[in-house]
Motif scaffolding. Structure first.
Motif, PDB file in Angstrom:
ATOM      1  N   THR A   1      -4.988  43.673 -43.499  1.00 28.23           N
ATOM      2  CA  THR A   1      -6.023  44.017 -42.531  1.00 28.23           C
ATOM      3  C   THR A   1      -6.921  42.826 -42.242  1.00 28.23           C
ATOM      4  OG1 THR A   1      -6.025  46.295 -43.351  1.00 28.23           O
ATOM      5  CG2 THR A   1      -7.924  45.607 -42.044  1.00 28.23           C
ATOM      6  N   VAL A   2      -7.269  42.056 -43.281  1.00 27.41           N
ATOM      7  CA  VAL A   2      -8.104  40.873 -43.095  1.00 27.41           C
ATOM      8  C   VAL A   2      -7.450  39.904 -42.129  1.00 27.41           C
ATOM      9  CG1 VAL A   2      -9.001  38.821 -44.235  1.00 27.41           C
ATOM     10  CG2 VAL A   2      -9.301  41.052 -45.292  1.00 27.41           C
ATOM     11  N   ALA A   3      -6.192  39.588 -42.398  1.00 28.51           N
ATOM     12  CA  ALA A   3      -5.490  38.603 -41.575  1.00 28.51           C
ATOM     13  C   ALA A   3      -5.333  39.095 -40.142  1.00 28.51           C
ATOM     14  CB  ALA A   3      -4.125  38.286 -42.196  1.00 28.51           C
ATOM     15  N   VAL A   4      -4.896  40.338 -39.986  1.00 27.50           N
ATOM     16  CA  VAL A   4      -4.642  40.872 -38.646  1.00 27.50           C
ATOM     17  C   VAL A   4      -5.939  41.070 -37.878  1.00 27.50           C
ATOM     18  CG1 VAL A   4      -3.756  42.853 -37.370  1.00 27.50           C
ATOM     19  CG2 VAL A   4      -2.463  41.936 -39.292  1.00 27.50           C
ATOM     20  N   SER A   5      -6.957  41.628 -38.537  1.00 22.97           N
ATOM     21  CA  SER A   5      -8.216  41.904 -37.835  1.00 22.97           C
ATOM     22  C   SER A   5      -8.878  40.613 -37.377  1.00 22.97           C
ATOM     23  CB  SER A   5      -9.167  42.697 -38.736  1.00 22.97           C
ATOM     24  OG  SER A   5      -9.510  41.960 -39.890  1.00 22.97           O
ATOM     25  N   ALA A   6      -8.878  39.592 -38.232  1.00 22.97           N
ATOM     26  CA  ALA A   6      -9.473  38.319 -37.839  1.00 22.97           C
ATOM     27  C   ALA A   6      -8.742  37.726 -36.643  1.00 22.97           C
ATOM     28  CB  ALA A   6      -9.454  37.341 -39.011  1.00 22.97           C
ATOM     29  N   LEU A   7      -7.415  37.759 -36.684  1.00 14.86           N
ATOM     30  CA  LEU A   7      -6.618  37.192 -35.597  1.00 14.86           C
ATOM     31  C   LEU A   7      -6.800  37.982 -34.311  1.00 14.86           C
ATOM     32  CD1 LEU A   7      -4.443  35.168 -34.659  1.00 14.86           C
ATOM     33  CD2 LEU A   7      -2.717  36.799 -35.436  1.00 14.86           C
ATOM     34  N   VAL A   8      -6.709  39.298 -34.403  1.00 13.17           N
ATOM     35  CA  VAL A   8      -6.784  40.146 -33.199  1.00 13.17           C
ATOM     36  C   VAL A   8      -8.174  40.108 -32.589  1.00 13.17           C
ATOM     37  CG1 VAL A   8      -6.664  42.527 -32.396  1.00 13.17           C
ATOM     38  CG2 VAL A   8      -4.905  41.648 -33.929  1.00 13.17           C
ATOM     39  N   ILE A   9      -9.204  40.230 -33.422  1.00 13.21           N
ATOM     40  CA  ILE A   9     -10.571  40.270 -32.902  1.00 13.21           C
ATOM     41  C   ILE A   9     -10.939  38.947 -32.243  1.00 13.21           C
ATOM     42  CG2 ILE A   9     -13.012  40.434 -33.546  1.00 13.21           C
ATOM     43  CD1 ILE A   9     -12.175  42.454 -35.694  1.00 13.21           C
ATOM     44  N   GLU A  10     -10.647  37.835 -32.907  1.00 15.32           N
ATOM     45  CA  GLU A  10     -10.987  36.540 -32.322  1.00 15.32           C
ATOM     46  C   GLU A  10     -10.181  36.273 -31.053  1.00 15.32           C
ATOM     47  OE1 GLU A  10     -11.065  33.168 -34.856  1.00 15.32           O
ATOM     48  OE2 GLU A  10     -12.215  34.158 -36.445  1.00 15.32           O
ATOM     49  N   ALA A  11      -8.907  36.667 -31.029  1.00 15.73           N
ATOM     50  CA  ALA A  11      -8.093  36.469 -29.829  1.00 15.73           C
ATOM     51  C   ALA A  11      -8.611  37.316 -28.678  1.00 15.73           C
ATOM     52  CB  ALA A  11      -6.631  36.815 -30.131  1.00 15.73           C
ATOM     53  N   ALA A  12      -8.964  38.578 -28.961  1.00 16.69           N
ATOM     54  CA  ALA A  12      -9.482  39.457 -27.916  1.00 16.69           C
ATOM     55  C   ALA A  12     -10.810  38.938 -27.361  1.00 16.69           C
ATOM     56  CB  ALA A  12      -9.650  40.872 -28.464  1.00 16.69           C
ATOM     57  N   LEU A  13     -11.674  38.469 -28.253  1.00 20.96           N
ATOM     58  CA  LEU A  13     -12.948  37.909 -27.802  1.00 20.96           C
ATOM     59  C   LEU A  13     -12.728  36.662 -26.951  1.00 20.96           C
ATOM     60  CD1 LEU A  13     -15.111  38.224 -31.048  1.00 20.96           C
ATOM     61  CD2 LEU A  13     -15.408  39.520 -28.934  1.00 20.96           C
ATOM     62  N   ALA A  14     -11.800  35.810 -27.362  1.00 21.49           N
ATOM     63  CA  ALA A  14     -11.533  34.586 -26.605  1.00 21.49           C
ATOM     64  C   ALA A  14     -11.030  34.900 -25.206  1.00 21.49           C
ATOM     65  CB  ALA A  14     -10.520  33.721 -27.360  1.00 21.49           C
ATOM     66  N   ILE A  15     -10.149  35.882 -25.100  1.00 19.98           N
ATOM     67  CA  ILE A  15      -9.647  36.279 -23.777  1.00 19.98           C
ATOM     68  C   ILE A  15     -10.780  36.813 -22.921  1.00 19.98           C
ATOM     69  CG2 ILE A  15      -8.143  37.908 -22.578  1.00 19.98           C
ATOM     70  CD1 ILE A  15      -6.210  37.675 -24.957  1.00 19.98           C
ATOM     71  N   GLY A  16     -11.648  37.616 -23.507  1.00 18.41           N
ATOM     72  CA  GLY A  16     -12.767  38.171 -22.756  1.00 18.41           C
ATOM     73  C   GLY A  16     -13.784  37.122 -22.335  1.00 18.41           C
ATOM     74  N   LEU A  17     -13.899  36.037 -23.117  1.00 17.25           N
ATOM     75  CA  LEU A  17     -14.873  34.987 -22.808  1.00 17.25           C
ATOM     76  C   LEU A  17     -14.378  34.002 -21.749  1.00 17.25           C
ATOM     77  CD1 LEU A  17     -16.118  34.166 -26.428  1.00 17.25           C
ATOM     78  CD2 LEU A  17     -17.448  35.268 -24.624  1.00 17.25           C
ATOM     79  N   MET A  18     -13.090  33.972 -21.502  1.00 18.68           N
ATOM     80  CA  MET A  18     -12.528  33.008 -20.561  1.00 18.68           C
ATOM     81  C   MET A  18     -13.167  33.062 -19.175  1.00 18.68           C
ATOM     82  SD  MET A  18     -10.288  30.644 -21.233  1.00 18.68           S
ATOM     83  CE  MET A  18      -9.378  30.503 -19.699  1.00 18.68           C
ATOM     84  N   PRO A  19     -13.343  34.248 -18.565  1.00 11.32           N
ATOM     85  CA  PRO A  19     -13.972  34.285 -17.235  1.00 11.32           C
ATOM     86  C   PRO A  19     -15.365  33.674 -17.216  1.00 11.32           C
ATOM     87  CG  PRO A  19     -12.906  36.374 -17.706  1.00 11.32           C
ATOM     88  CD  PRO A  19     -12.879  35.591 -18.974  1.00 11.32           C
ATOM     89  N   SER A  20     -16.133  33.873 -18.273  1.00  7.80           N
ATOM     90  CA  SER A  20     -17.484  33.304 -18.330  1.00  7.80           C
ATOM     91  C   SER A  20     -17.434  31.784 -18.377  1.00  7.80           C
ATOM     92  CB  SER A  20     -18.231  33.839 -19.555  1.00  7.80           C
ATOM     93  OG  SER A  20     -18.440  35.237 -19.463  1.00  7.80           O
ATOM     94  N   MET A  21     -16.492  31.234 -19.115  1.00  8.70           N
ATOM     95  CA  MET A  21     -16.370  29.778 -19.199  1.00  8.70           C
ATOM     96  C   MET A  21     -15.948  29.183 -17.864  1.00  8.70           C
ATOM     97  SD  MET A  21     -17.360  29.287 -22.210  1.00  8.70           S
ATOM     98  CE  MET A  21     -17.759  30.493 -23.477  1.00  8.70           C
ATOM     99  N   LEU A  22     -14.982  29.826 -17.228  1.00 10.26           N
ATOM    100  CA  LEU A  22     -14.532  29.333 -15.924  1.00 10.26           C
ATOM    101  C   LEU A  22     -15.644  29.444 -14.887  1.00 10.26           C
ATOM    102  CD1 LEU A  22     -10.951  30.901 -15.891  1.00 10.26           C
ATOM    103  CD2 LEU A  22     -11.526  28.479 -16.174  1.00 10.26           C
ATOM    104  N   ALA A  23     -16.402  30.550 -14.932  1.00  9.91           N
ATOM    105  CA  ALA A  23     -17.502  30.737 -13.971  1.00  9.91           C
ATOM    106  C   ALA A  23     -18.612  29.723 -14.190  1.00  9.91           C
ATOM    107  CB  ALA A  23     -18.054  32.161 -14.090  1.00  9.91           C
ATOM    108  N   ALA A  24     -18.748  29.217 -15.427  1.00  5.08           N
ATOM    109  CA  ALA A  24     -19.787  28.227 -15.719  1.00  5.08           C
ATOM    110  C   ALA A  24     -19.408  26.832 -15.231  1.00  5.08           C
ATOM    111  CB  ALA A  24     -20.075  28.189 -17.213  1.00  5.08           C
ATOM    112  N   GLY A  25     -18.171  26.666 -14.740  1.00  6.27           N
ATOM    113  CA  GLY A  25     -17.766  25.391 -14.174  1.00  6.27           C
ATOM    114  C   GLY A  25     -16.918  24.524 -15.069  1.00  6.27           C
ATOM    115  N   TYR A  26     -16.507  25.034 -16.227  1.00  2.17           N
ATOM    116  CA  TYR A  26     -15.655  24.252 -17.121  1.00  2.17           C
ATOM    117  C   TYR A  26     -14.206  24.336 -16.652  1.00  2.17           C
ATOM    118  CZ  TYR A  26     -19.754  24.504 -20.162  1.00  2.17           C
ATOM    119  OH  TYR A  26     -21.030  24.428 -20.667  1.00  2.17           O
ATOM    120  N   ASP A  27     -13.433  23.265 -16.895  1.00  2.00           N
ATOM    121  CA  ASP A  27     -12.028  23.298 -16.497  1.00  2.00           C
ATOM    122  C   ASP A  27     -11.243  24.198 -17.441  1.00  2.00           C
ATOM    123  OD1 ASP A  27     -11.331  21.823 -18.837  1.00  2.00           O
ATOM    124  OD2 ASP A  27     -11.811  19.952 -17.806  1.00  2.00           O
ATOM    125  N   VAL A  28      -9.963  24.373 -17.159  1.00  2.00           N
ATOM    126  CA  VAL A  28      -9.159  25.330 -17.918  1.00  2.00           C
ATOM    127  C   VAL A  28      -9.075  24.938 -19.390  1.00  2.00           C
ATOM    128  CG1 VAL A  28      -6.877  26.363 -18.161  1.00  2.00           C
ATOM    129  CG2 VAL A  28      -7.826  25.980 -15.887  1.00  2.00           C
TER     130      VAL A  28
END
Length: 481
Positions: free
Chosen positions: A165-192
């Motif tokens: 659970t530790v390994a999977v939860s850390a991987l899944v939660i951080e990956a899901a958060l990173a995907i959700g944060l991508m639009p904010s980074m792109l909207a702020a003007g950073y490149d891909v």
């Protein structure tokens, strides 16, 4: 293939150096997992200090990082604190930022749990040594010698499932958060490329409750981005619950009646503190022109909830902590001192410690013979453990505050705020930490280390063993109160 070198008399059961080391580790883990935890954390900090000291880790200049800055950064990273003596966004090279990202994940998951997870992946099974290592990392009660099964959120036989659970939860939660944060980074003007890296970085810092920012200006470019701030709050909340709670919710999230008392106490206390903290910030800061006074009602409420979440160990901030009223700084210090859930990426004395103290006060006021919660009786030795945690924590904060006050002669409220932030591994600062002289930096680094390793761990490590006393001395009651 050459055999490992041996020691002793070759004719009398000589052993390899590897076997000697393995037996020594076995003995240390079985006798005192707490001391083993301290040794592992210390070794990791030393390794990362050396790595941060390398010229390749520093941006712009070929010179090495000063020892006190390298050590402080290593402690802050491994202890997932978030305080810094340098500008984290501009001081480090890509290699240095990679060290930060790797270090917070190692520290956030727990070095013992991570080591056991890797060992499980390699060996495909868990031995008693590995289970003891993981269990001691996920529940402070196992630091004491003796049977404690009745009060474990995770039983020894369930450690294999916990590690998965530790390994999977850390991987899944951080990956899901990173995907959700991508639009904010792109909207702020950073490149891909930058957006991907910043998203991964912020997701790790949120879930591990660290609070470092990889971009110049920190959260300033995202001050109006409530989507990003909401994701950061979710990451901090999940990280602060603790892996035993995540493990229990993953097994029976549809049947709350099956949750253990630890899970119920953690969730209940966390939600109460989250709401109460936000209410206090609304009440105290709504008229402060330097913080929320210029905002409308909606943004004020949202930012108050964001502040309440981050003072519990998140470490992110959209305002300057130095601009808070003194009353709000005190509330922040109280929330930081409490921290998050046990065996979580958060620091502090932990919410269950506060819950046990509250239940003891209620039981005493009612004249009840024992503490009870959710239809279960809580043993009195948990009260002794909770009192010890609070007293040790208060002692560490008091000693560090006195030392910093003597070194810097800075205002007391700023010193207390930053010291509690260091002890609780929160990462918020009034600006004092970045201005400390080397001797003050070492004091704060020690405070962070003691806060992360845990007051219970230190208490158990300093005690040689639990003594059995076969007699009782005459009882006499002192006057209290």
């Amino acid at each position: 293939m050459h055999a490992p070198p041996t020691i002793g008399n070759p004719g009398r059961g000589s052993r390899s150096w590897l076997g000697v080391v393995r037996d020594a580790v076995d003995g240390l883990v079985k006798h005192s997992p707490s001391r083993f935890a301290i040794l592992v954390f210390s070794a990791l900090i030393l390794v990362f200090t050396l790595l941060f000291s390398l010229p390749i880790a520093r941006a712009g200049e070929a010179s090495a990082t000063p020892l006190h800055d390298a050590l402080f950064t290593a402690v802050s990273v491994i202890c997932v604190t978030g305080l810094s003596t340098v500008d984290m966004a501009t001081y480090w090279s890509p290699f240095g930022h990679g060290l930060v990202y790797l270090g917070v994940n190692i520290g956030g998951i727990g070095v013992l749990t991570l080591a056991t997870t890797l060992g499980f992946v390699i060996s495909r099974r868990l031995g008693l040594r590995a289970k003891l290592m993981a269990a001691s990392d996920t529940n402070p009660s196992r630091l004491h010698v003796g049977p404690v099964a009745e009060r474990q959120a995770i039983r020894l036989g369930e450690v294999g499932g916990l590690l998965f659970t530790v390994a999977v939860s850390a991987l899944v939660i951080e990956a899901a958060l990173a995907i959700g944060l991508m639009p904010s980074m792109l909207a702020a003007g950073y490149d891909v490329g930058q957006s991907i890296w910043y998203s991964l970085y912020y997701s790790a810092m949120a879930f591990t409750n660290t609070g470092f920012s990889p971009n110049p200006g920190g959260l300033a470019p995202f001050e109006q981005d409530y989507w990003m701030q909401s994701l950061l709050m979710i990451g901090v909340f999940l990280g602060s619950l603790g892996f035993p709670v995540i493990f229990a919710l993953a097994k029976a999230w549809r049947t709350p009646r099956k949750w253990s008392v630890h899970v119920k106490l953690t969730l209940t206390t966390t939600i109460i503190l989250f709401i109460a903290g936000a209410a206090m910030f609304i009440l105290l800061e709504h008229a402060n022109p330097k913080t929320y006074g210029h905002l409308d009602a909606g943004p004020t409420i949202f930012q108050s909830f964001f502040m309440s979440a981050m003072t519990r160990s998140g470490g992110f901030a959209t305002i300057d902590m130095h601009d808070l009223y003194g009353s709000s700084q005190l509330v922040s210090s109280m929330l930081m001192f409490i921290g998050g859930g046990s065996a979580s990426t958060a620091g502090g004395i932990k919410v269950t410690t506060l819950a046990v103290l509250f239940l003891a006060a209620v039981a005493e006021a009612r004249g009840a013979p024992s503490m009870e919660a959710f239809g279960r009786r809580i043993p009195r030795d948990m009260l002794r453990l909770s009192v010890s945690v609070v007293l040790w924590g208060a002692t560490i904060v008091a000693a560090a505050s006195i030392a910093i006050l003597q070194i810097t002669k800075a205002p007391f409220e700023n010193v207390l705020f930053d010291v509690i932030s260091a002890f609780a591994t929160t990462g918020l600062s009034t600006g004092l930490t970045a201005e400390l002289p080397p001797e003050g930096v070492y004091v704060m680094a020690t405070t962070m280390f003691m806060g992360r390793v845990g007051t219970v761990t230190f208490a158990a490590a300093l005690a040689a063993s639990t003594r059995r006393q076969l007699f009782k001395r005459p009882e006499e009651r002192p006057i209290v109160g």
